[in-house]
Design a protein around this motif. Structure first.
Motif, short mmCIF file in Angstrom:
data_model
loop_
_atom_site.label_atom_id
_atom_site.label_comp_id
_atom_site.label_asym_id
_atom_site.label_seq_id
_atom_site.Cartn_x
_atom_site.Cartn_y
_atom_site.Cartn_z
N TYR A 99 -0.30 9.78 -4.10
CA TYR A 99 -0.50 10.88 -3.16
C TYR A 99 0.34 12.09 -3.57
O TYR A 99 -0.17 13.22 -3.64
CB TYR A 99 -0.13 10.44 -1.74
CG TYR A 99 -0.20 11.55 -0.73
CD1 TYR A 99 -1.41 12.09 -0.34
CD2 TYR A 99 0.96 12.06 -0.15
CE1 TYR A 99 -1.48 13.11 0.59
CE2 TYR A 99 0.91 13.07 0.78
CZ TYR A 99 -0.31 13.59 1.14
OH TYR A 99 -0.37 14.60 2.06
N PHE A 137 -8.86 -1.91 0.91
CA PHE A 137 -7.65 -2.72 1.09
C PHE A 137 -6.80 -2.23 2.26
O PHE A 137 -6.46 -3.02 3.14
CB PHE A 137 -6.83 -2.77 -0.21
CG PHE A 137 -5.66 -3.70 -0.13
CD1 PHE A 137 -5.85 -5.07 -0.10
CD2 PHE A 137 -4.37 -3.21 -0.07
CE1 PHE A 137 -4.78 -5.94 -0.01
CE2 PHE A 137 -3.30 -4.07 0.02
CZ PHE A 137 -3.50 -5.43 0.05
N TRP A 179 -9.68 13.37 1.85
CA TRP A 179 -8.78 12.25 1.58
C TRP A 179 -7.31 12.67 1.64
O TRP A 179 -6.46 11.88 2.03
CB TRP A 179 -9.11 11.58 0.25
CG TRP A 179 -10.36 10.78 0.36
CD1 TRP A 179 -11.57 11.05 -0.19
CD2 TRP A 179 -10.53 9.58 1.13
NE1 TRP A 179 -12.48 10.10 0.18
CE2 TRP A 179 -11.88 9.18 0.99
CE3 TRP A 179 -9.69 8.82 1.92
CZ2 TRP A 179 -12.39 8.04 1.61
CZ3 TRP A 179 -10.20 7.69 2.54
CH2 TRP A 179 -11.54 7.31 2.39
N VAL A 209 0.84 -1.20 0.00
CA VAL A 209 0.00 0.00 0.00
C VAL A 209 0.87 1.25 0.00
O VAL A 209 0.61 2.21 -0.74
CB VAL A 209 -0.97 0.00 1.20
CG1 VAL A 209 -1.67 1.35 1.34
CG2 VAL A 209 -1.98 -1.11 1.07
N LEU A 246 -15.42 4.80 -1.68
CA LEU A 246 -14.21 4.62 -2.45
C LEU A 246 -13.68 3.22 -2.14
O LEU A 246 -12.98 3.01 -1.15
CB LEU A 246 -13.19 5.70 -2.08
CG LEU A 246 -11.94 5.81 -2.92
CD1 LEU A 246 -12.29 6.09 -4.37
CD2 LEU A 246 -11.06 6.91 -2.38
N THR A 247 -14.06 2.25 -2.94
CA THR A 247 -13.75 0.85 -2.63
C THR A 247 -12.26 0.55 -2.63
O THR A 247 -11.84 -0.41 -2.00
CB THR A 247 -14.45 -0.10 -3.62
OG1 THR A 247 -14.07 0.25 -4.95
CG2 THR A 247 -15.96 0.00 -3.48
N LEU A 248 -11.48 1.38 -3.27
CA LEU A 248 -10.03 1.19 -3.27
C LEU A 248 -9.46 1.30 -1.85
O LEU A 248 -8.47 0.66 -1.53
CB LEU A 248 -9.37 2.22 -4.18
CG LEU A 248 -7.86 2.18 -4.34
CD1 LEU A 248 -7.46 0.87 -5.02
CD2 LEU A 248 -7.37 3.35 -5.14
N MET A 249 -10.11 2.07 -1.00
CA MET A 249 -9.62 2.26 0.36
C MET A 249 -9.98 1.10 1.29
O MET A 249 -9.57 1.09 2.45
CB MET A 249 -10.16 3.57 0.93
CG MET A 249 -9.64 4.80 0.21
SD MET A 249 -7.85 4.86 0.07
CE MET A 249 -7.40 5.16 1.74
N GLY A 307 0.83 3.53 -3.07
CA GLY A 307 0.00 4.68 -2.74
C GLY A 307 0.73 6.01 -2.70
O GLY A 307 0.16 7.04 -3.05
#
Length: 113
Positions: free
Chosen positions: A28, A98, A49, A20, A93-96, A24
């Motif tokens: 960012y 994980f 976010w 991640v 936000l389904t990515l978050m 990520g």
């Protein structure tokens, strides 16, 4: 839960946290100006976010040393962000999910020790 199972969950959480962080951080910092509430063109959700992500990254790193603090630094902000985005936008936000699972794995390891 046996010690072996806890050890396996700990290493799954650690490896996932590295993934991640590595995947990520470029997103960012590639956002433009990653400091929230500086750029007037950012929406409330963008700023939310941009506030949550540094806490998440710090929590993922701290989780290697202290699973409890790291787990709470990951799960609490992400849960709040998902809840607010569901209330405001009607979607999550389904990515978050994980990193949220990684934070929950940290907490599982801590409370099963």
């Amino acid at each position: 839960m046996t010690d072996r199972t806890v050890k396996i969950i700990r290493w799954i959480a650690r490896i996932a946290s590295v993934l991640v962080i590595v995947l990520g951080l470029p997103f960012y910092f590639g956002y433009g100006n990653p400091i929230p509430f500086i750029e007037p063109s950012y929406t409330f959700m963008d700023n939310l976010w941009l506030t949550i992500l540094p806490l998440m990254f710090i929590g993922l790193g701290i989780g290697w040393i202290n699973e409890k603090i790291g787990g709470y630094l990951v799960t609490a902000p992400i849960f709040i962000g998902l809840l607010v985005s569901f209330i405001i936008q009607g979607e999550m936000l389904t990515l978050m999910l994980f990193p949220l699972i990684v934070g929950m794995l940290y907490l599982t390891v801590y409370y099963r020790k």
